[in-house]
Design a protein around this motif. Structure first.
Motif, PDB file in Angstrom:
ATOM      1  N   ARG A  10       0.841  -1.205   0.000  1.00  0.00           N
ATOM      2  CA  ARG A  10       0.000   0.000   0.000  1.00  0.00           C
ATOM      3  C   ARG A  10       0.876   1.254   0.000  1.00  0.00           C
ATOM      4  O   ARG A  10       0.618   2.214  -0.733  1.00  0.00           O
ATOM      5  CB  ARG A  10      -0.931   0.020   1.212  1.00  0.00           C
ATOM      6  CG  ARG A  10      -2.127  -0.906   1.125  1.00  0.00           C
ATOM      7  CD  ARG A  10      -2.984  -0.789   2.381  1.00  0.00           C
ATOM      8  NE  ARG A  10      -3.613   0.523   2.466  1.00  0.00           N
ATOM      9  CZ  ARG A  10      -4.200   1.004   3.567  1.00  0.00           C
ATOM     10  NH1 ARG A  10      -4.204   0.281   4.683  1.00  0.00           N
ATOM     11  NH2 ARG A  10      -4.776   2.182   3.561  1.00  0.00           N
ATOM     12  N   LYS A  11       1.912   1.235   0.844  1.00  0.00           N
ATOM     13  CA  LYS A  11       2.801   2.399   0.930  1.00  0.00           C
ATOM     14  C   LYS A  11       3.590   2.576  -0.367  1.00  0.00           C
ATOM     15  O   LYS A  11       3.745   3.708  -0.858  1.00  0.00           O
ATOM     16  CB  LYS A  11       3.760   2.243   2.107  1.00  0.00           C
ATOM     17  CG  LYS A  11       4.657   3.462   2.320  1.00  0.00           C
ATOM     18  CD  LYS A  11       5.553   3.301   3.521  1.00  0.00           C
ATOM     19  CE  LYS A  11       6.333   4.590   3.801  1.00  0.00           C
ATOM     20  NZ  LYS A  11       7.068   5.102   2.640  1.00  0.00           N
ATOM     21  N   ARG A  14       1.241   4.002  -2.953  1.00  0.00           N
ATOM     22  CA  ARG A  14       0.907   5.398  -2.663  1.00  0.00           C
ATOM     23  C   ARG A  14       2.089   6.315  -2.985  1.00  0.00           C
ATOM     24  O   ARG A  14       1.919   7.378  -3.595  1.00  0.00           O
ATOM     25  CB  ARG A  14       0.497   5.534  -1.201  1.00  0.00           C
ATOM     26  CG  ARG A  14      -0.019   6.930  -0.825  1.00  0.00           C
ATOM     27  CD  ARG A  14      -0.691   6.930   0.535  1.00  0.00           C
ATOM     28  NE  ARG A  14       0.205   6.425   1.587  1.00  0.00           N
ATOM     29  CZ  ARG A  14       0.042   5.269   2.221  1.00  0.00           C
ATOM     30  NH1 ARG A  14      -0.977   4.489   1.919  1.00  0.00           N
ATOM     31  NH2 ARG A  14       0.883   4.901   3.161  1.00  0.00           N
ATOM     32  N   ASP A  20      -4.282   5.273  -3.718  1.00  0.00           N
ATOM     33  CA  ASP A  20      -4.581   5.193  -2.293  1.00  0.00           C
ATOM     34  C   ASP A  20      -5.579   4.064  -2.046  1.00  0.00           C
ATOM     35  O   ASP A  20      -6.790   4.255  -2.128  1.00  0.00           O
ATOM     36  CB  ASP A  20      -5.152   6.529  -1.805  1.00  0.00           C
ATOM     37  CG  ASP A  20      -5.321   6.582  -0.299  1.00  0.00           C
ATOM     38  OD1 ASP A  20      -4.567   5.890   0.398  1.00  0.00           O
ATOM     39  OD2 ASP A  20      -6.232   7.301   0.176  1.00  0.00           O
ATOM     40  N   SER A  22      -7.592   1.265   0.119  1.00  0.00           N
ATOM     41  CA  SER A  22      -8.092   1.089   1.482  1.00  0.00           C
ATOM     42  C   SER A  22      -7.612  -0.247   2.042  1.00  0.00           C
ATOM     43  O   SER A  22      -7.146  -1.126   1.313  1.00  0.00           O
ATOM     44  CB  SER A  22      -9.622   1.155   1.502  1.00  0.00           C
ATOM     45  OG  SER A  22     -10.167   0.135   0.682  1.00  0.00           O
ATOM     46  N   TYR A 217      -8.639   8.200  -7.461  1.00  0.00           N
ATOM     47  CA  TYR A 217      -7.878   7.162  -6.769  1.00  0.00           C
ATOM     48  C   TYR A 217      -6.841   7.732  -5.803  1.00  0.00           C
ATOM     49  O   TYR A 217      -6.132   6.976  -5.144  1.00  0.00           O
ATOM     50  CB  TYR A 217      -7.186   6.250  -7.789  1.00  0.00           C
ATOM     51  CG  TYR A 217      -8.151   5.588  -8.733  1.00  0.00           C
ATOM     52  CD1 TYR A 217      -9.002   4.582  -8.284  1.00  0.00           C
ATOM     53  CD2 TYR A 217      -8.249   5.988 -10.063  1.00  0.00           C
ATOM     54  CE1 TYR A 217      -9.904   3.969  -9.140  1.00  0.00           C
ATOM     55  CE2 TYR A 217      -9.153   5.378 -10.929  1.00  0.00           C
ATOM     56  CZ  TYR A 217      -9.979   4.381 -10.456  1.00  0.00           C
ATOM     57  OH  TYR A 217     -10.873   3.791 -11.307  1.00  0.00           O
ATOM     58  N   PHE A 218      -6.744   9.070  -5.724  1.00  0.00           N
ATOM     59  CA  PHE A 218      -5.731   9.698  -4.885  1.00  0.00           C
ATOM     60  C   PHE A 218      -6.340  10.225  -3.594  1.00  0.00           C
ATOM     61  O   PHE A 218      -7.540  10.546  -3.538  1.00  0.00           O
ATOM     62  CB  PHE A 218      -5.081  10.883  -5.630  1.00  0.00           C
ATOM     63  CG  PHE A 218      -4.350  10.491  -6.883  1.00  0.00           C
ATOM     64  CD1 PHE A 218      -3.865   9.204  -7.063  1.00  0.00           C
ATOM     65  CD2 PHE A 218      -4.141  11.419  -7.896  1.00  0.00           C
ATOM     66  CE1 PHE A 218      -3.183   8.853  -8.220  1.00  0.00           C
ATOM     67  CE2 PHE A 218      -3.458  11.083  -9.055  1.00  0.00           C
ATOM     68  CZ  PHE A 218      -2.978   9.790  -9.206  1.00  0.00           C
ATOM     69  N   ASP A 219      -5.508  10.357  -2.559  1.00  0.00           N
ATOM     70  CA  ASP A 219      -5.999  10.969  -1.328  1.00  0.00           C
ATOM     71  C   ASP A 219      -6.059  12.491  -1.505  1.00  0.00           C
ATOM     72  O   ASP A 219      -5.594  13.048  -2.499  1.00  0.00           O
ATOM     73  CB  ASP A 219      -5.133  10.577  -0.121  1.00  0.00           C
ATOM     74  CG  ASP A 219      -3.685  11.032  -0.250  1.00  0.00           C
ATOM     75  OD1 ASP A 219      -3.429  12.107  -0.833  1.00  0.00           O
ATOM     76  OD2 ASP A 219      -2.794  10.320   0.238  1.00  0.00           O
ATOM     77  N   GLN A 220      -6.638  13.170  -0.520  1.00  0.00           N
ATOM     78  CA  GLN A 220      -6.933  14.590  -0.661  1.00  0.00           C
ATOM     79  C   GLN A 220      -5.680  15.438  -0.852  1.00  0.00           C
ATOM     80  O   GLN A 220      -5.644  16.318  -1.720  1.00  0.00           O
ATOM     81  CB  GLN A 220      -7.704  15.082   0.569  1.00  0.00           C
ATOM     82  CG  GLN A 220      -8.089  16.562   0.501  1.00  0.00           C
ATOM     83  CD  GLN A 220      -9.089  16.950   1.557  1.00  0.00           C
ATOM     84  OE1 GLN A 220     -10.133  16.332   1.683  1.00  0.00           O
ATOM     85  NE2 GLN A 220      -8.772  17.976   2.332  1.00  0.00           N
ATOM     86  N   ASP A 221      -4.643  15.186  -0.063  1.00  0.00           N
ATOM     87  CA  ASP A 221      -3.416  15.980  -0.187  1.00  0.00           C
ATOM     88  C   ASP A 221      -2.767  15.802  -1.557  1.00  0.00           C
ATOM     89  O   ASP A 221      -2.243  16.767  -2.135  1.00  0.00           O
ATOM     90  CB  ASP A 221      -2.424  15.594   0.909  1.00  0.00           C
ATOM     91  CG  ASP A 221      -2.869  16.068   2.288  1.00  0.00           C
ATOM     92  OD1 ASP A 221      -3.741  16.957   2.350  1.00  0.00           O
ATOM     93  OD2 ASP A 221      -2.358  15.536   3.296  1.00  0.00           O
ATOM     94  N   THR A 222      -2.806  14.568  -2.083  1.00  0.00           N
ATOM     95  CA  THR A 222      -2.232  14.309  -3.405  1.00  0.00           C
ATOM     96  C   THR A 222      -3.017  15.055  -4.477  1.00  0.00           C
ATOM     97  O   THR A 222      -2.435  15.655  -5.389  1.00  0.00           O
ATOM     98  CB  THR A 222      -2.223  12.800  -3.706  1.00  0.00           C
ATOM     99  OG1 THR A 222      -1.489  12.114  -2.688  1.00  0.00           O
ATOM    100  CG2 THR A 222      -1.588  12.519  -5.056  1.00  0.00           C
ATOM    101  N   LYS A 223      -4.348  15.036  -4.372  1.00  0.00           N
ATOM    102  CA  LYS A 223      -5.182  15.772  -5.333  1.00  0.00           C
ATOM    103  C   LYS A 223      -4.844  17.264  -5.330  1.00  0.00           C
ATOM    104  O   LYS A 223      -4.699  17.885  -6.390  1.00  0.00           O
ATOM    105  CB  LYS A 223      -6.659  15.596  -4.993  1.00  0.00           C
ATOM    106  CG  LYS A 223      -7.216  14.217  -5.244  1.00  0.00           C
ATOM    107  CD  LYS A 223      -8.664  14.161  -4.799  1.00  0.00           C
ATOM    108  CE  LYS A 223      -9.226  12.759  -4.917  1.00  0.00           C
ATOM    109  NZ  LYS A 223     -10.616  12.652  -4.425  1.00  0.00           N
TER     110      LYS A 223
END
Length: 292
Positions: A10-11, A14, A20, A22, A217-223
């Motif tokens: 997962r890491k 990412r 990202d 789950s 597919y990305f987390d908020q900070d990545t977006k």
């Protein structure tokens, strides 16, 4: 694959691709990676993870590419392509009349159906673009899917997904059981391997950016980071096209939505497009394309 091995993957995913996953998607990872493990002559996904941990760059790249979502088809979702041919391009023809050039970027091009759909739209405009220089840059993280896009070879199943029969006849040639995009259309698209997590300023500025169905597919900070970089890659009066399930609202103020045009965004520093740029009747050539 043990839970700690899954957490390690997962890491890796990412950090390398922005994907990202789950905690409950281990079954998906195993189903995607088991064929890769077998191809590499490994006993299973557990041994695959150990190889990745040992620093196998080639295998790590293959793991990331195997997990990257590459779902795409011609004229996907239709509405963005209606916007492109009926409002975006006509507006750009007016705004860029002095320099007679338009730069377009498909930022998650996958196997090429999106950039070739845009190329078809432009071809259908005929004389309207005579004397103009039009660049279409298709980028993706995966070199494998870019190779497929460069070849422009598609199965009957891929062709049937969204491509009108009249466009198939006009812009493709049958090659055995496959269909190949004609050479003149392929020549309109340039390909670049590119990771959206990294700096892409070397590509220059674009009038139109399609970045659809990848940010989900990305987390908020990545977006937020990607939106900031996209804003720097867009001309001040450029247009960014996102997927139906994607938005900048609540995430960043570097773009603002185009009124009544879902999925279209402008850099925040300029006014919205003129209302007449969205009129459906932009001349007979454009109106005739309504069936694309």
């Amino acid at each position: 694959m043990t839970p700690p091995e899954y957490e390690y993957l997962r890491k890796v995913l990412r950090d390398r691709s922005g994907l990202d996953l789950s905690a409950d998607k281990q079954y998906l990872v195993e189903s995607r990676l088991l064929p890769l493990a077998r191809k590499a002559g490994l006993s299973g996904t557990g041994e695959l993870v150990e190889k990745v941990k040992s620093g196998s760059t080639s295998l790590t790249t293959q793991v990331v590419e195997a997990m990257t979502i590459n779902e795409t088809f011609f004229f996907r979702d239709k509405i963005p392509f209606d916007h492109f041919r009926l409002s975006i391009v006509p507006e750009m023809l007016r705004a860029r009349a002095g320099r007679k050039s338009i730069r377009i970027w498909c930022a998650a091009a996958s196997t090429g159906q999106e950039p070739y759909s845009l190329a078809i739209c432009l071809k259908e405009m005929g004389d309207a673009l005579t004397g103009w220089r039009v660049e279409i840059i298709a980028s993706d993280l995966s070199e494998e899917v870019l190779e497929k896009s460069r070849a422009g070879l598609y199965s009957q199943f891929e062709i049937q997904r969204g491509l009108p029969i009249q466009m198939l006849i006009k812009y493709f040639t049958q090659s055995g059981e496959l269909w190949q995009v004609n050479a003149d259309l392929r020549a309109m698209v340039q390909h670049r391997q590119l990771n959206l997590l990294h700096d892409f300023s070397q590509l220059g500025l674009f009038d139109v950016i399609f970045c659809r169905n990848v940010l989900i597919y990305f987390d908020q900070d990545t977006k937020i980071g990607i939106f900031k970089r996209l804003a720097k890659a867009a001309e001040p009066d450029g247009v960014v096209v996102l997927g139906a399930a994607e938005t900048v609202v609540g995430l960043t103020d570097v773009f603002k939505p185009c009124p009544q045009r879902r999925g279209l965004y402008r850099p925040s520093s300029v006014p919205a497009m003129h209302s007449n740029a969205y009129a459906i009747g932009n001349g007979p050539k454009l109106a005739a394309m309504a069936g694309v």
